[in-house]
Structure formats: C-alpha cells, structure tokens
Design a protein around this motif. Structure first.
Motif, PDB file in Angstrom:
ATOM      1  N   MET A   5       0.837  -1.190   0.000  1.00  0.00           N
ATOM      2  CA  MET A   5       0.000   0.000   0.000  1.00  0.00           C
ATOM      3  C   MET A   5       0.877   1.249   0.000  1.00  0.00           C
ATOM      4  SD  MET A   5      -3.328   0.293  -0.026  1.00  0.00           S
ATOM      5  CE  MET A   5      -3.901  -1.147   0.854  1.00  0.00           C
ATOM      6  N   ILE A   6       0.517   2.235  -0.835  1.00  0.00           N
ATOM      7  CA  ILE A   6       1.254   3.498  -0.866  1.00  0.00           C
ATOM      8  C   ILE A   6       0.303   4.646  -0.548  1.00  0.00           C
ATOM      9  CG2 ILE A   6       2.965   2.675  -2.510  1.00  0.00           C
ATOM     10  CD1 ILE A   6       1.482   4.203  -4.683  1.00  0.00           C
ATOM     11  N   VAL A   7       0.876   5.709   0.000  1.00  0.00           N
ATOM     12  CA  VAL A   7       0.101   6.898   0.353  1.00  0.00           C
ATOM     13  C   VAL A   7       0.548   8.048  -0.529  1.00  0.00           C
ATOM     14  CG1 VAL A   7      -0.522   8.501   2.190  1.00  0.00           C
ATOM     15  CG2 VAL A   7      -0.102   6.097   2.723  1.00  0.00           C
ATOM     16  N   VAL A   8      -0.401   8.703  -1.161  1.00  0.00           N
ATOM     17  CA  VAL A   8      -0.114   9.824  -2.055  1.00  0.00           C
ATOM     18  C   VAL A   8      -0.831  11.060  -1.542  1.00  0.00           C
ATOM     19  CG1 VAL A   8      -0.401  10.759  -4.389  1.00  0.00           C
ATOM     20  CG2 VAL A   8       0.258   8.374  -4.067  1.00  0.00           C
ATOM     21  N   ASN A   9      -0.099  12.155  -1.479  1.00  0.00           N
ATOM     22  CA  ASN A   9      -0.678  13.427  -1.064  1.00  0.00           C
ATOM     23  C   ASN A   9      -1.026  14.209  -2.331  1.00  0.00           C
ATOM     24  OD1 ASN A   9      -1.371  14.880   1.287  1.00  0.00           O
ATOM     25  ND2 ASN A   9       0.290  16.316   0.926  1.00  0.00           N
ATOM     26  N   MET A  10      -2.290  14.285  -2.679  1.00  0.00           N
ATOM     27  CA  MET A  10      -2.732  15.013  -3.869  1.00  0.00           C
ATOM     28  C   MET A  10      -3.211  16.394  -3.436  1.00  0.00           C
ATOM     29  SD  MET A  10      -5.719  14.044  -6.645  1.00  0.00           S
ATOM     30  CE  MET A  10      -4.862  12.654  -7.346  1.00  0.00           C
ATOM     31  N   GLY A  36      -8.819  24.129  -6.613  1.00  0.00           N
ATOM     32  CA  GLY A  36      -8.674  24.948  -5.423  1.00  0.00           C
ATOM     33  C   GLY A  36      -7.680  24.299  -4.482  1.00  0.00           C
ATOM     34  N   VAL A  37      -7.428  24.970  -3.374  1.00  0.00           N
ATOM     35  CA  VAL A  37      -6.426  24.434  -2.454  1.00  0.00           C
ATOM     36  C   VAL A  37      -7.037  23.333  -1.588  1.00  0.00           C
ATOM     37  CG1 VAL A  37      -4.782  26.316  -2.365  1.00  0.00           C
ATOM     38  CG2 VAL A  37      -6.908  26.552  -1.132  1.00  0.00           C
ATOM     39  N   LEU A  38      -7.308  22.212  -2.217  1.00  0.00           N
ATOM     40  CA  LEU A  38      -7.878  21.044  -1.554  1.00  0.00           C
ATOM     41  C   LEU A  38      -6.807  19.974  -1.422  1.00  0.00           C
ATOM     42  CD1 LEU A  38     -10.244  19.251  -0.524  1.00  0.00           C
ATOM     43  CD2 LEU A  38     -10.618  18.629  -2.936  1.00  0.00           C
ATOM     44  N   ARG A  39      -6.675  19.415  -0.251  1.00  0.00           N
ATOM     45  CA  ARG A  39      -5.717  18.339  -0.011  1.00  0.00           C
ATOM     46  C   ARG A  39      -6.459  17.014   0.075  1.00  0.00           C
ATOM     47  NH1 ARG A  39      -2.550  17.154   5.613  1.00  0.00           N
ATOM     48  NH2 ARG A  39      -1.053  15.628   4.862  1.00  0.00           N
ATOM     49  N   LEU A  40      -6.002  16.057  -0.701  1.00  0.00           N
ATOM     50  CA  LEU A  40      -6.564  14.712  -0.674  1.00  0.00           C
ATOM     51  C   LEU A  40      -5.465  13.727  -0.282  1.00  0.00           C
ATOM     52  CD1 LEU A  40      -8.602  14.819  -3.998  1.00  0.00           C
ATOM     53  CD2 LEU A  40      -9.522  15.010  -1.689  1.00  0.00           C
ATOM     54  N   ILE A  41      -5.716  12.923   0.722  1.00  0.00           N
ATOM     55  CA  ILE A  41      -4.771  11.905   1.159  1.00  0.00           C
ATOM     56  C   ILE A  41      -5.275  10.558   0.644  1.00  0.00           C
ATOM     57  CG2 ILE A  41      -3.597  10.869   3.123  1.00  0.00           C
ATOM     58  CD1 ILE A  41      -4.323  13.434   4.684  1.00  0.00           C
ATOM     59  N   LEU A  42      -4.545   9.992  -0.306  1.00  0.00           N
ATOM     60  CA  LEU A  42      -4.956   8.754  -0.954  1.00  0.00           C
ATOM     61  C   LEU A  42      -4.112   7.584  -0.476  1.00  0.00           C
ATOM     62  CD1 LEU A  42      -5.711  11.135  -3.012  1.00  0.00           C
ATOM     63  CD2 LEU A  42      -5.653   9.363  -4.768  1.00  0.00           C
ATOM     64  N   ILE A  78      -9.522   7.366   0.635  1.00  0.00           N
ATOM     65  CA  ILE A  78      -9.264   8.768   0.285  1.00  0.00           C
ATOM     66  C   ILE A  78      -9.908   9.661   1.342  1.00  0.00           C
ATOM     67  CG2 ILE A  78     -11.277   8.812  -1.259  1.00  0.00           C
ATOM     68  CD1 ILE A  78      -9.743  10.840  -2.965  1.00  0.00           C
ATOM     69  N   ARG A  79      -9.120  10.618   1.826  1.00  0.00           N
ATOM     70  CA  ARG A  79      -9.610  11.510   2.878  1.00  0.00           C
ATOM     71  C   ARG A  79      -9.353  12.963   2.458  1.00  0.00           C
ATOM     72  NH1 ARG A  79      -6.860   7.530   5.369  1.00  0.00           N
ATOM     73  NH2 ARG A  79      -5.046   8.778   5.905  1.00  0.00           N
ATOM     74  N   PRO A  80     -10.400  13.765   2.330  1.00  0.00           N
ATOM     75  CA  PRO A  80     -10.209  15.177   1.988  1.00  0.00           C
ATOM     76  C   PRO A  80      -9.780  15.971   3.224  1.00  0.00           C
ATOM     77  CG  PRO A  80     -12.452  14.398   1.480  1.00  0.00           C
ATOM     78  CD  PRO A  80     -11.807  13.397   2.374  1.00  0.00           C
ATOM     79  N   GLY A  81      -8.849  16.883   3.017  1.00  0.00           N
ATOM     80  CA  GLY A  81      -8.447  17.808   4.068  1.00  0.00           C
ATOM     81  C   GLY A  81      -8.698  19.229   3.601  1.00  0.00           C
ATOM     82  N   HIS A  85     -20.488  18.545  -0.505  1.00  0.00           N
ATOM     83  CA  HIS A  85     -20.141  17.655  -1.611  1.00  0.00           C
ATOM     84  C   HIS A  85     -18.758  17.038  -1.444  1.00  0.00           C
ATOM     85  CE1 HIS A  85     -23.235  19.745  -4.468  1.00  0.00           C
ATOM     86  NE2 HIS A  85     -23.786  19.103  -3.464  1.00  0.00           N
ATOM     87  N   LEU A  86     -17.828  17.769  -0.824  1.00  0.00           N
ATOM     88  CA  LEU A  86     -16.482  17.217  -0.676  1.00  0.00           C
ATOM     89  C   LEU A  86     -16.458  15.989   0.219  1.00  0.00           C
ATOM     90  CD1 LEU A  86     -14.221  20.391  -0.463  1.00  0.00           C
ATOM     91  CD2 LEU A  86     -14.449  18.779  -2.351  1.00  0.00           C
ATOM     92  N   GLN A  87     -17.417  15.885   1.143  1.00  0.00           N
ATOM     93  CA  GLN A  87     -17.438  14.693   1.991  1.00  0.00           C
ATOM     94  C   GLN A  87     -17.909  13.461   1.215  1.00  0.00           C
ATOM     95  OE1 GLN A  87     -20.195  14.875   5.273  1.00  0.00           O
ATOM     96  NE2 GLN A  87     -21.896  15.586   4.006  1.00  0.00           N
ATOM     97  N   SER A  88     -18.416  13.682  -0.003  1.00  0.00           N
ATOM     98  CA  SER A  88     -18.841  12.543  -0.814  1.00  0.00           C
ATOM     99  C   SER A  88     -17.706  11.986  -1.664  1.00  0.00           C
ATOM    100  CB  SER A  88     -20.006  12.954  -1.734  1.00  0.00           C
ATOM    101  OG  SER A  88     -19.575  13.853  -2.741  1.00  0.00           O
ATOM    102  N   VAL A  89     -16.530  12.639  -1.650  1.00  0.00           N
ATOM    103  CA  VAL A  89     -15.410  12.177  -2.474  1.00  0.00           C
ATOM    104  C   VAL A  89     -15.034  10.728  -2.174  1.00  0.00           C
ATOM    105  CG1 VAL A  89     -12.958  12.539  -2.978  1.00  0.00           C
ATOM    106  CG2 VAL A  89     -14.518  14.487  -2.932  1.00  0.00           C
ATOM    107  N   PRO A  90     -14.916  10.312  -0.902  1.00  0.00           N
ATOM    108  CA  PRO A  90     -14.601   8.887  -0.667  1.00  0.00           C
ATOM    109  C   PRO A  90     -15.647   7.946  -1.250  1.00  0.00           C
ATOM    110  CG  PRO A  90     -14.212  10.175   1.315  1.00  0.00           C
ATOM    111  CD  PRO A  90     -14.911  11.078   0.365  1.00  0.00           C
ATOM    112  N   ALA A  91     -16.930   8.317  -1.142  1.00  0.00           N
ATOM    113  CA  ALA A  91     -17.981   7.446  -1.675  1.00  0.00           C
ATOM    114  C   ALA A  91     -17.869   7.310  -3.184  1.00  0.00           C
ATOM    115  CB  ALA A  91     -19.355   8.002  -1.291  1.00  0.00           C
TER     116      ALA A  91
END
Length: 449
Positions: free
Chosen positions: A44-49, A58-64, A74-77, A417-423
């Motif tokens: 498993m690898i972790v990518v900071n998008m 926009g300045v959205l951080r996604l931890i994949l 995937i977790r939005p920050g 809507h951003l909380q729906s990104v993992p789904a």
C-alpha cells in the motif's frame, strides 16, 4: 484538516464492533500517515494530492491510500483557504456584509449576495416590498451567473481529461457575460450588486441592447458544447461510470444540485421553494439518470439553455418596466447612493449629490448616518435557501436587534459535496479522482469561509 489513526474507536457505541482504524481530525500530518503505512510492510502506498489549484480545483488536499493504481482510501483535508468571512461580518453593517459574501464563491458571486439579502429582508419583514423590477434584475443576474458558472465547470472539467478546447470556448462565452456584469455593476466579479432592499442601481441606458447581444451570442455558441461532447466516444468513455453516486448516497451525504439531479431525482429550489418570483417563469428542472460525471455534465449543459429561457423572459419584463424603482421605498433601509455607473465604473448620480450637498441638511445627515451606521434589524433568526449552480446554497442569519449581524453562517454546497469524495472514488482508479471532483464543481472560497 490533518488526520491520524487512533488505536481506540471512540465513536463505537455500546455493543458496536470496534473499527480497526479510526481517523480523528486532531493533528497528525503527512509524515505520520506515511510512517504508519511503512510499518505495515505491505504494498500500500500513500499519495498526497494537493493542496494546489490545478486539478484539485482549489487548495484542496486529498490523502490517498492506493494499492497500485486503485484507490482504497481517500480523505479530503480542507481549510487551506480560510478567509474568516463569517466572523468578519459580525463587525460590519448589514449592507457592508454583501461585500464579504460575494467573495465566498468567486465563480458565482451573485448567488451569495442574493441568499444573504433575502435572509436579511425576511428579518426586516420587507420581502413583499421589494420592487418587481428589482426582483426581475436579480433573477436576470442570477441566471446569467448560473450560465457563467456552468461554463467554468464544463470547461475546466473538459480540460481535466484533455479536452482543452472545452475550456477555451467556455471562457469565451463567459467573457460576454462578465462584460455585461461590468456594464451593470461596475465589476466583473465580486460585484456587491444585490443589496438588502433591492439592487445597487438600474441597468445602464444601453443595458437592454447589451443584454440582447449576450442572448444572441449564447444562442449561437452554446450548441458547440453539444457538438464537442455529447456524441464524442472518447469524452463519453472518460466520464461515464466515473464518480458514481446513487440517490441514497446523495441523500445520506447532503448532496444537492446537478450531482443529485443526475440520479434522476427532480429537486430544484427554484421550483420546490420559489423565491424572487421564480414561480412566474417558464423553465424546466433538468434531471439525468446515470449517477456519474457524464450525467452531471449533461445536466449543466441543458441548464444553460433553461437559464437562457429565463433570461429572455427577464428581457421582456425589463422592457415593460423601464423607469420603475429598483430599491425598496423605505428610506430608513434603502441604500441612499442612487448609483449611476459612469465612465469610471461607479459613482453617485449628480441629482443625489446636489440634493445632499446643496439643498437639504437633513438629507446629508441621513446619508451620513445610514452609510456609516447602517440600519437596525429586528432580533431573530432565519434560514434562507436558494438553488445555486452547485446546489443548495443557504444562509442562516441571526440578529440581536443591532446594526450588524450577531451571526451569519452559510451552507455552501461544496462543503457537503467534498465529503462525498470517498464514496465516489474509493475502489476506482487514481486517474479518475480528478474527474470525479471536477464533476462536483466545488469552489474552495465557499468551503473555507
């Protein structure tokens, strides 16, 4: 918002099975998460998008967390563009608040102004006193702004999958609309044009002629988007079955607007909870039934045509109501500037300046008091919702009876809507993450307010 794994499931109730990993929003960072993954010893690898503007809109951080190219978690920050707008509004008058709210969604600023002013007007009890011409102008500006916002969503969404021409032609049409906004309000964006009680000023003398040109231009060029994309097998293949989210998921996660209507569910606040006289306009609420990014694109494209139908009806009504007021008659509330946009893009009418500076001391005092201190709003609270291009945009306003808000809070659809990104993205490919996010059309200025 950083995350870390906790060993104890503090969210489990009595009798519930404890989760193996619980992520809490209290510190931790990229290094901590990466170290945890390294200790696991698997592939498993972790990518900071992000956070950066390209691709993550926009300045959205996604931890994949990924197994190869497959996204397993995937977790939005959020919070990288925090502006403090809501707090700042507590120290400004009710009218000055418009200048702040318009900057929340810088792609569709007119809607922030409208929902805030509608809420203030409900507290003041003057909703039915707003002049008809003011309401028509509000609807006109909102629907033109809806088209402009959808053009950005479709253009940048196309750019994400390599359809660069989509973006270049979308911004071409958007420029026509922004030129009209500038002619009316003096500004292309962040207009602060809709005010409590009406609008800042009427259309300029050549406003209807300019509006006719915009309508004719959009009629001539909107078909290009369908020709580019609707039957393009590459475009369809790249967006179909991407970011899938069915009706039950939308309901559970508070998803509204095009993503909700792409499930086939007909929910448009202009129809179900009309405001500004929307019930008197002829237009259709657009739905699709594919639950995916392609359906959201098709909805936005068709909504541009429905908005154009409304704009044409506004054009006819404005022709018939020329010379009628655009601000509430109560001088204790009405903004006194009587703006007439000049060559510099702003300014007060000569008649108003002459009156307050040379004819009436009382008028000058009134002008000074209402501009510097503003008006008082009866104590109470309201929740006002409207249909923005992105979904349900709402404003909760609380007044303690003073000349400035006690509290203002916005329900920005992008935040939900951003909380729906993992789904939408977990179980899919990393290459589809950006397409899914683009289909939501988030604006981080509204999320991080």
């Amino acid at each position: 918002m950083s995350t870390h794994a906790a060993s104890e499931d503090i969210f489990a109730g009595s009798g519930d099975d404890h989760a193996d990993r619980v992520y809490l929003a209290q510190g931790g960072d990229w290094a901590d998460i990466a170290a945890e993954q390294a200790e696991r010893g698997d592939e498993m690898i972790v990518v900071n998008m992000g956070p950066q503007h390209p691709s993550t809109h926009g300045v959205l951080r996604l931890i994949l967390e990924m197994d190869g190219e497959t996204v397993t978690s995937i977790r939005p920050g959020i919070g990288f563009l925090h502006t403090g707008i809501e707090k700042n509004m507590e120290f400004k008058t009710w009218t000055q608040g418009v200048t702040y709210v318009t900057r929340m969604d810088y792609v569709a600023p007119i809607f922030n102004e409208a929902v805030y002013c509608l809420a203030v007007e409900r507290l003041l009890g003057i909703t039915d006193d707003i002049p008809e011409r003011a309401n028509v102008i509000r609807v006109l500006m909102m629907e033109l702004n809806r088209i402009a916002s959808h053009l950005v969503a479709m253009g940048t969404g196309g750019m994400e999958i390599g359809a660069l021409t989509m973006m270049t032609i979308a911004f071409r049409e958007r420029e026509m609309i922004l030129d009209f906004f500038e002619a009316v309000s003096g500004l292309r964006m962040n207009n602060a044009y809709i005010r409590p009680g009406g609008v800042a000023n009427d259309l300029p003398e050549d406003g209807l002629d300019m509006l006719r040109q915009v309508i004719d231009w959009l009629k001539a060029h909107l078909p290009e988007y369908a020709l580019f994309c609707n039957e393009n097998p590459i475009f369809i293949g790249r967006m179909s079955n991407i970011g899938v989210m069915d009706l039950s998921a939308c309901m559970a996660l508070g998803v509204t607007g095009p993503p909700l209507r792409s499930t086939g569910y007909d929910w448009d606040l202009r129809k179900s909870q009309p405001y500004c006289g929307y019930e008197t306009y002829d237009f259709e609420s657009v739905t699709w039934a594919s639950n995916d990014a392609y359906g959201r694109f098709r909805i936005r494209l068709q909504e541009c045509w429905e908005s154009l139908k409304i704009v044409e009806q506004c054009y006819d009504r404005l022709q018939k109501s020329q010379g009628e007021p655009v601000m509430v008659a109560d001088q204790k509330i009405a903004w006194p500037a009587q703006l007439s946009v000049g060559s510099d893009g702003q300014g007060n009418s000569n008649e108003h300046i002459k009156h307050i500076m040379g004819e009436s001391m009382e008028a000058l005092i009134h002008h000074f008091k209402i501009v510097t201190e503003g008006f008082r709003v009866p104590a109470g609270q309201v929740y006002q919702a409207i249909e923005s291009p992105k979904g349900e945009l709402a404003c909760h306003v609380v007044s303690d009876g003073g000349n400035r808000p006690y509290r203002v809070h916005f329900r920005d659809p992008g935040f939900n809507h951003l909380q729906s990104v993992p789904a939408m993205c977990e179980g899919g490919m990393m290459s589809d993450v950006v397409v899914a996010i683009a289909s939501l059309d988030p604006v981080l200025g509204g999320v991080d307010r």
